[in-house]
Design an enzyme around this catalytic site. Sequence first.
Site, PDB file in Angstrom:
ATOM      1  N   THR B 140       5.049  -1.082 -10.989  1.00 17.77           N
ATOM      2  CA  THR B 140       4.156  -2.148 -11.452  1.00 17.77           C
ATOM      3  C   THR B 140       2.733  -2.040 -10.906  1.00 17.77           C
ATOM      4  O   THR B 140       1.948  -2.974 -11.055  1.00 17.77           O
ATOM      5  CB  THR B 140       4.729  -3.533 -11.063  1.00 17.77           C
ATOM      6  OG1 THR B 140       4.868  -3.569  -9.629  1.00 17.77           O
ATOM      7  CG2 THR B 140       6.070  -3.770 -11.703  1.00 17.77           C
ATOM      8  N   SER B 141       2.413  -0.917 -10.273  1.00 19.12           N
ATOM      9  CA  SER B 141       1.061  -0.762  -9.728  1.00 19.12           C
ATOM     10  C   SER B 141       0.008  -1.008 -10.794  1.00 19.12           C
ATOM     11  O   SER B 141       0.134  -0.552 -11.927  1.00 19.12           O
ATOM     12  CB  SER B 141       0.875   0.653  -9.160  1.00 19.12           C
ATOM     13  OG  SER B 141      -0.483   0.830  -8.772  1.00 19.12           O
ATOM     14  N   GLU B 268       1.237   3.035   0.865  1.00 15.91           N
ATOM     15  CA  GLU B 268       1.265   3.411  -0.554  1.00 15.91           C
ATOM     16  C   GLU B 268       1.922   4.764  -0.817  1.00 15.91           C
ATOM     17  O   GLU B 268       1.503   5.508  -1.709  1.00 15.91           O
ATOM     18  CB  GLU B 268      -0.171   3.384  -1.124  1.00 15.91           C
ATOM     19  CG  GLU B 268      -0.846   2.037  -0.901  1.00 15.91           C
ATOM     20  CD  GLU B 268      -2.213   1.911  -1.559  1.00 15.91           C
ATOM     21  OE1 GLU B 268      -2.452   2.589  -2.562  1.00 15.91           O
ATOM     22  OE2 GLU B 268      -3.043   1.117  -1.058  1.00 15.91           O
ATOM     23  N   LEU B 271       1.887   8.105   3.324  1.00 19.64           N
ATOM     24  CA  LEU B 271       2.227   8.450   4.716  1.00 19.64           C
ATOM     25  C   LEU B 271       3.730   8.476   4.948  1.00 19.64           C
ATOM     26  O   LEU B 271       4.188   8.749   6.068  1.00 19.64           O
ATOM     27  CB  LEU B 271       1.592   7.426   5.677  1.00 19.64           C
ATOM     28  CG  LEU B 271       0.071   7.254   5.615  1.00 19.64           C
ATOM     29  CD1 LEU B 271      -0.376   6.198   6.620  1.00 19.64           C
ATOM     30  CD2 LEU B 271      -0.640   8.572   5.876  1.00 19.64           C
ATOM     31  N   ILE B 273       7.887   7.427   2.902  1.00 14.96           N
ATOM     32  CA  ILE B 273       8.606   6.612   1.930  1.00 14.96           C
ATOM     33  C   ILE B 273       9.364   5.551   2.715  1.00 14.96           C
ATOM     34  O   ILE B 273      10.239   5.875   3.527  1.00 14.96           O
ATOM     35  CB  ILE B 273       9.628   7.452   1.123  1.00 14.96           C
ATOM     36  CG1 ILE B 273       9.002   8.751   0.602  1.00 14.96           C
ATOM     37  CG2 ILE B 273      10.244   6.611   0.007  1.00 14.96           C
ATOM     38  CD1 ILE B 273       8.113   8.619  -0.569  1.00 14.96           C
ATOM     39  N   ARG B 393      -1.245 -10.536 -21.708  1.00 16.35           N
ATOM     40  CA  ARG B 393      -2.176  -9.401 -21.781  1.00 16.35           C
ATOM     41  C   ARG B 393      -1.749  -8.429 -22.875  1.00 16.35           C
ATOM     42  O   ARG B 393      -2.570  -7.991 -23.702  1.00 16.35           O
ATOM     43  CB  ARG B 393      -2.238  -8.690 -20.429  1.00 16.35           C
ATOM     44  CG  ARG B 393      -3.086  -7.425 -20.470  1.00 16.35           C
ATOM     45  CD  ARG B 393      -3.128  -6.722 -19.132  1.00 16.35           C
ATOM     46  NE  ARG B 393      -1.798  -6.344 -18.663  1.00 16.35           N
ATOM     47  CZ  ARG B 393      -1.579  -5.458 -17.692  1.00 16.35           C
ATOM     48  NH1 ARG B 393      -2.591  -4.888 -17.061  1.00 16.35           N
ATOM     49  NH2 ARG B 393      -0.350  -5.154 -17.308  1.00 16.35           N
ATOM     50  N   TYR B 454      -9.188 -14.316  -7.332  1.00 16.76           N
ATOM     51  CA  TYR B 454      -8.485 -13.518  -8.338  1.00 16.76           C
ATOM     52  C   TYR B 454      -9.184 -13.746  -9.679  1.00 16.76           C
ATOM     53  O   TYR B 454      -9.272 -14.879 -10.139  1.00 16.76           O
ATOM     54  CB  TYR B 454      -7.029 -13.976  -8.400  1.00 16.76           C
ATOM     55  CG  TYR B 454      -6.117 -13.111  -9.240  1.00 16.76           C
ATOM     56  CD1 TYR B 454      -5.331 -12.129  -8.638  1.00 16.76           C
ATOM     57  CD2 TYR B 454      -6.017 -13.277 -10.615  1.00 16.76           C
ATOM     58  CE1 TYR B 454      -4.463 -11.349  -9.395  1.00 16.76           C
ATOM     59  CE2 TYR B 454      -5.162 -12.484 -11.381  1.00 16.76           C
ATOM     60  CZ  TYR B 454      -4.391 -11.527 -10.751  1.00 16.76           C
ATOM     61  OH  TYR B 454      -3.531 -10.741 -11.485  1.00 16.76           O
TER      62      TYR B 454
END
Lengths: 533, 533
Positions: B140-141, B268, B271, B273, B393, B454
């Site tokens: 979902t990034s 992210e 570095l 998992i 959206r 936001y």
Amino acid sequence: MTELEHRTPEQEWNAWGTAEGASPVSEEVRTLIEQGLGVERRDTPSVSRSEVRVGESRLTAEVRSALAAIVGDDGVRTDDDTRLLHSGGKSTPDLLRRRAGEAESAPDAVVLPGSHEQVCAVLAQCAEHRVAVVPFGGGTSVVGGVEPERGGFSSVIALDLRLLDGLLEIDAESQTATLQAGLRGPEAETLLSEHGFTLGHFPQSFEHASIGGFAATRSSGQASSGYGRFDGMVVRLRVATPNGELDLGRAPASAAGPDLRQLFLGSEGALGIITEVTVRVHPKPREVESEAWSFPDFATGATALRLLAQEGALPTVARLSDEAETMINLATARDVGSGEQTGGCLMITRYEGPRIAARQRVAELLAEAGGSSLGAGPAEKWDHGRYHGPYLRDALLDVNAVVETLETACTWSQLAETCDAVRAALTESLQAQGTPPLVMCHISHVYPTGASLYFTVACGRGEDPVAQWMRAKRAAGDAISRSGATITHHHAVGMDHGAWLTDEIGELGVQVLRAVKSTVDPSGVLNPGKLIP
Amino acid sequence: MTELEHRTPEQEWNAWGTAEGASPVSEEVRTLIEQGLGVERRDTPSVSRSEVRVGESRLTAEVRSALAAIVGDDGVRTDDDTRLLHSGGKSTPDLLRRRAGEAESAPDAVVLPGSHEQVCAVLAQCAEHRVAVVPFGGGTSVVGGVEPERGGFSSVIALDLRLLDGLLEIDAESQTATLQAGLRGPEAETLLSEHGFTLGHFPQSFEHASIGGFAATRSSGQASSGYGRFDGMVVRLRVATPNGELDLGRAPASAAGPDLRQLFLGSEGALGIITEVTVRVHPKPREVESEAWSFPDFATGATALRLLAQEGALPTVARLSDEAETMINLATARDVGSGEQTGGCLMITRYEGPRIAARQRVAELLAEAGGSSLGAGPAEKWDHGRYHGPYLRDALLDVNAVVETLETACTWSQLAETCDAVRAALTESLQAQGTPPLVMCHISHVYPTGASLYFTVACGRGEDPVAQWMRAKRAAGDAISRSGATITHHHAVGMDHGAWLTDEIGELGVQVLRAVKSTVDPSGVLNPGKLIP
């Protein structure tokens, strides 16, 4: 920048705090340790200043002049008195060594930078000349954090930050303040109170410890239930390193990658010198209320604290003494009205400002959990003596006793087991050395998922009291590590906890710290031997 | 390990979420964008699946068999459909590209490890064979965090963690739970609720995003006022790296050096998992109360939120829409009883469990600060539609509009200036491109020292909508960075925010990240191009 009028007075070279704060043990306490611990009545005073062997300064003329070019001649001190005052921290072994006249390890110079830029310049020179740098705030480390280790370099300086004592900025709307690192606790409070604010950070070392030290060691104060840990108060950090500077923290919270502030909080001068800290501040509370409680036993009191923390109904101060600490409090404080307290475990609660709104709910929960109110008396007595503990230690060191503290934190479900394991390890070690101890414990920092455990140990003085304590400390540290708790909740790693850090963060974790150090301090001059095993 | 019965359904390849969740825009909204934004009435549908160009897999037979030896043949998927579903995240540019049939960048394989040990083994193989690894949770990034970049390596795999879906341990006394990283939001809640607990983490992506993703991106949920940010919930992290594993976090708080958890939170996938996370959980609330408020303007409402946060009197959910967002809410939701709301700014409050105790004080403060209660209606309406935004959206992308969001956080004293600067940058950029936008803003995460902002932007679709948005995004990011705010409060860095990370943490900060990466991932196979500029 607001000017500071009153500076914190210098501490004694061979004791905690100032001469004015000191007082001998009462005859009552002396009898107590004789009868309770079998300590033989004998005076064991410190040597006098003239008997102290301060090591020679090894600072070369070249380095001295390079440093003086930055901070001025007066900013590079090599006299014995100044070096003695920077020859280490305030752990019991530190004091025992100095009381015995040992100060060979004094730093080769004490350097007093007056600005962030001077700190940067001093670090650059030290890296170039390969001189070790030990940052020095209040000098109150109890884990060897300010030990002037040369670490393979030709000389070592103590970088005393006391001139960095400004309140640089107040943002009243955002409730933040930017403080320089050398400000001591009371100095910071004085400056903030002129603007109607408090930091709310009151560790036992408050009277002497510094803002930079609080950040570099992840300090936690007695009012942590209300105001949080110091690391949690930090919004922004400015850090000088031999490889440049860092300015970290732009917002109350961020998802812009790893939180690098958290690498420098707790970095103990080994990864950089924190020169400025922007912290969250609070309106200075107008009202304060206190109430002491009695619980039938430590486990019942701990459960009560857990319920408070998990519901989020917390006083500003919440601390629970175990049976032994409660008994000693009672035995040494017969003069104060401690109400109907006749044993069990004493809990102190204190409410400041908006936390007063939680008092009714806290009282309901505590009563439901088995507590009985003792009124304000014992809580006010605690407040009155809250910074006195280390002075009592000095007085006991004078009368053939050894006193020291250590601390940890773990989850609620592991609390009893950890407490028992540490108490057993200390008792066993000191008993085997012929000096059966009294081990006292309290909980003074609570979280929804766990709490801290703070131990105070008192016993008779052995032949070699430093070695005697080190053996006990090793046994306690092993017990903490085996139980899965953290090796330190708020005293930091320094030199004394390095042995257990690998257990805690793993070999790869240590490699990560080394990689960070190589990046910011390629020559390795920053605080050798501290933090990183 | 508790078995999970119901798995989260797969999302659509060209849209947010599932086909069941989707719905076309109402005629009312369509009219609104035509009249309000001058968007020409035109359908702009996605291409169909058969028109999509999925890139060829470049996985060599040797690598495939090395990976299959770890996860089984079925655990290495190279079919086009599976690779298409892992070809990127869910930002508007991601969706626009896939809707146009572009999926050349699909990963060369999707690998499904079934355990922490398999993750470690896959990483070792990928490091050895120099294959890039993109960890994939919910996918979902919205910042390019799961873009299958090869980064100079011969091939790239998506490491889909969906099989790591266990609740490994509950410690009811300490209120912690150990969750595997692949659990999606609803799955985690299902497992926890069997034990009477909730995590309390409900970001807009909740229905699909994963526990590991929450940790790796420092996610923050809609109920952050009550339950905190995800990074603040984490007690312990288990991390697999090509150079070994890390197991970090032994206590609720520690002074054992830097907090290395904070290096891997927000890392992210660059570095390591994250395979397991131990988090604080809360008793599932039995009661929930809601109340909406109206404020005359955004500044007045923001001040009210500041007072709540600074006093610590907070609801579980606290969010304030600006005038534009309030107006659009009203215009698109005429069917619900929005009371007397006729303009101004809408604030939603929601109280769960023990937070209900704060409601009276919150209401007092809000009324004193200029708010008028609108009753529960609009707050319940918000709750009902809280995960629906991304579906809207999709529907707007079908009708010639472009919609995207971005966010930041800053101190209270900088809030108005930052908000104005971002709104102006977006407006100016899109106006100059011939597509004047509607820019809406809300505050949904508040802290004592500041808050998040936001932004939702809607405008007509330009010739090249990806480039159109990228220009606007660049202008907004520059404005954020110039104003001293953070480039992201809860969306992470990914590929889209890398340009501003150096502004935020400095060149030395970036060097520190690189040094850490070299230590844990010497060959650099972990998520190339993400996080570190």
